[in-house]
Scaffold this active site. Structure first.
Site: not given
Ligand code: BES
Ligand code: ZN
Ligand code: ZN
Length: 453
Positions: A214, A219, A226, A298, A300
């Site tokens: 990835k 992000d 976020k 994003e 996935r």
């Molecule tokens: N990049 C994040 C996941 C992440 C969070 C990686 C903390 C490392 C540390 C990913 O893209 C994300 O935002 N995932 C969301 C998914 C949700 C919207 C279903 C998450 O984990 O909150």
């Molecule tokens: Zn991410």
């Molecule tokens: Zn994300």
């Protein structure tokens, strides 16, 4: 970079069974507790602690006896290299660094291997630690090309137009909100000799191992922006890509006898007037549609195209590495990456390699029951699960599975696949004797896997 020598002068290191550690002005005494109570995990930490203490005492050179450590030379040197690393490129005043380690009674061949692996782990950490304005998709692609110089790894970078031709609607969809151009990085290494040509005559699966990383260089969450405590460190959302880039480079430098491909969909996830939106339906390269319910899920989405692209190689194994979900961190805490596969033998094997390498992993289920969670209403697959918070790491893995599970060969065989959600291991935690920031997971594990599969 650390200089490892096999003779010369340095402050001697002495391990004692006491608890306390101190510097006498000449000798560094390290209290390690009862030797009989130590295991491999603890020895890795002790090796790093030696270096951390040497740094704290501002020592420039130390001398240690490999025989004092109940650790093979390769692992000892990898641990030394990892602990010596610091990321201070952007600091005006640099911390003093340890420059030389004199390693007595070491097997020099293993030490040289350890140094290659340690250097690549650290190079991975530097890529991940680099600020997001200086590690955009284009700069990540350049870094991959730079890292491959002088090795047998060939690098090809696809741009937006190439991706349009390939119909990579998922990668392009995530990328559309950013002013940074998306890139799709392809790295290929051919490490097999005549022996494997014979294997292919024998009809054995001789396809490459494909690594997929990835590469979200920042992000923000996109329109599902976020909150501030979660946006912090999201420049490291390309850690999976950094790991696969440096794993294939390490394999080439070690002369691993294996054909290997590394694929990196690289994008920035940003909110803007041109962003993809919740409610959008994207058509992925496979033809399956993705209903976007949350623009922050994003990773996935871009991996869907990359996994589909991977299948054209008729790989004998596909491994993807991604900082995919915060839920993986909730599930396993900071000391392991979560792993997923339909192949239970592979999971057990990878767990074993995790123990040996120091990149610990722990399996979570990938059962068909979870598929209902991600069935889309207006598209084929939704990018978040219906129960939202429950089993978030699993529903994300289940989403990825949809894009790798299609039969990849005429015989209808399913591509062997392993998913590593490394979000829990993105950054080093206290007590690991590693510099703050990227932990370099799971480069050591990937190298073992490439060497061993
Ligand atoms: N990049 C994040 C996941 C992440 C969070 C990686 C903390 C490392 C540390 C990913 O893209 C994300 O935002 N995932 C969301 C998914 C949700 C919207 C279903 C998450 O984990 O909150
Ligand atoms: Zn991410
Ligand atoms: Zn994300």
């Amino acid at each position: 970079m650390l200089s490892i020598k096999y003779k010369g002068q340095g402050n001697p290191i002495r391990l004692t069974e006491d608890k306390q550690s101190y510097f006498t002005g000449n000798e560094l005494i390290i209290g390690i507790g009862k030797k009989s109570e130590l295991n491999r995990r603890k020895w890795i930490l002790i090796a790093r602690q030696v270096i951390a203490l040497a740094k704290q005492n501002k020592l420039k050179a130390i001398a240690l006896d490999a025989k004092d450590f109940d650790l093979d030379t390769e692992a000892l040197v990898v641990s030394i290299e990892m602990a010596a690393y610091q990321f201070d490129v952007y600091k005006s005043e640099k911390e003093p660094t340890l420059e030389t380690v004199v390693l007595l009674n070491a097997d020099q061949k293993s030490a040289a291997r350890g140094q290659i692996i340690g250097d690549e782990v650290n190079a991975c950490r530097s890529l991940a630690n680099t600020p997001p304005g200086l590690m955009t998709p284009s700069l990540l692609a350049e870094a991959a090309q730079e890292a491959a110089k002088g090795t047998k790894v060939r690098v090809k970078v696809l741009d937006r137009d190439d991706m349009k031709i390939l119909k990579m609607g998922a990668v392009l969809g995530v990328a559309q909100g950013s002013s940074e151009e998306p890139k799709f990085i392809v790295m290929e290494y051919n490490g097999t000799g005549p022996a494997s040509r014979k294997a292919s005559q024998d009809n054995k699966n001789d396809g490459p191992i494909v690594l997929v990383g990835k590469g979200v260089t920042f992000d923000s969450g996109g329109l599902n922006l976020k909150p501030d405590e979660h946006i912090y460190e999201m420049h490291m959302d390309m850690s999976g890509s950094a790991a696969v880039i440096h794993a294939i480079i390490a394999a080439a430098k070690l002369g691993v006898k294996q054909n290997i491909v590394a694929l990196v969909p690289a994008v920035e996830n940003m909110p803007s007037g041109s962003s993809y939106r919740p409610g959008d339906v994207l058509t992925s390269m496979s033809g399956a549609t993705i209903e976007v319910l949350n623009t922050d899920a994003e990773g996935r989405v871009i991996l869907a195209d990359a996994l589909h692209y991977a299948k054209q190689y008729k790989p004998k194994l596909v491994v993807d590495v991604a900082t995919l979900t915060g839920a993986a961190d909730v599930a396993v805490g900071h000391f392991a990456s979560a792993i997923f596969s339909k192949d239970e033998k592979l999971l057990a094997h990878v767990q074993q390699l995790g123990e040996e390498s120091g990149d610990y992993v722990w399996p979570l289920p990938l059962w068909d029951e979870y598929e209902a969670e991600i069935k889309g209403t207006f598209g084929d697959w939704a990018n978040i699960g219906k129960s939202r918070r429950s089993g978030g790491a699993i529903t994300a893995a289940m989403f990825l599975y949809q894009f790798i599970k299609n039969p990849s060969t005429s015989s209808g065989q399913v591509t062997p696949w392993l998913h590593i959600d490394m979000a829990p291991r993105m950054t080093a935690v206290e007590g690991e004797h590693l510099a703050k920031g990227a932990a370099g997971a799971p480069v050591r594990l990937l190298i073992r896997l490439l060497d061993d599969f």
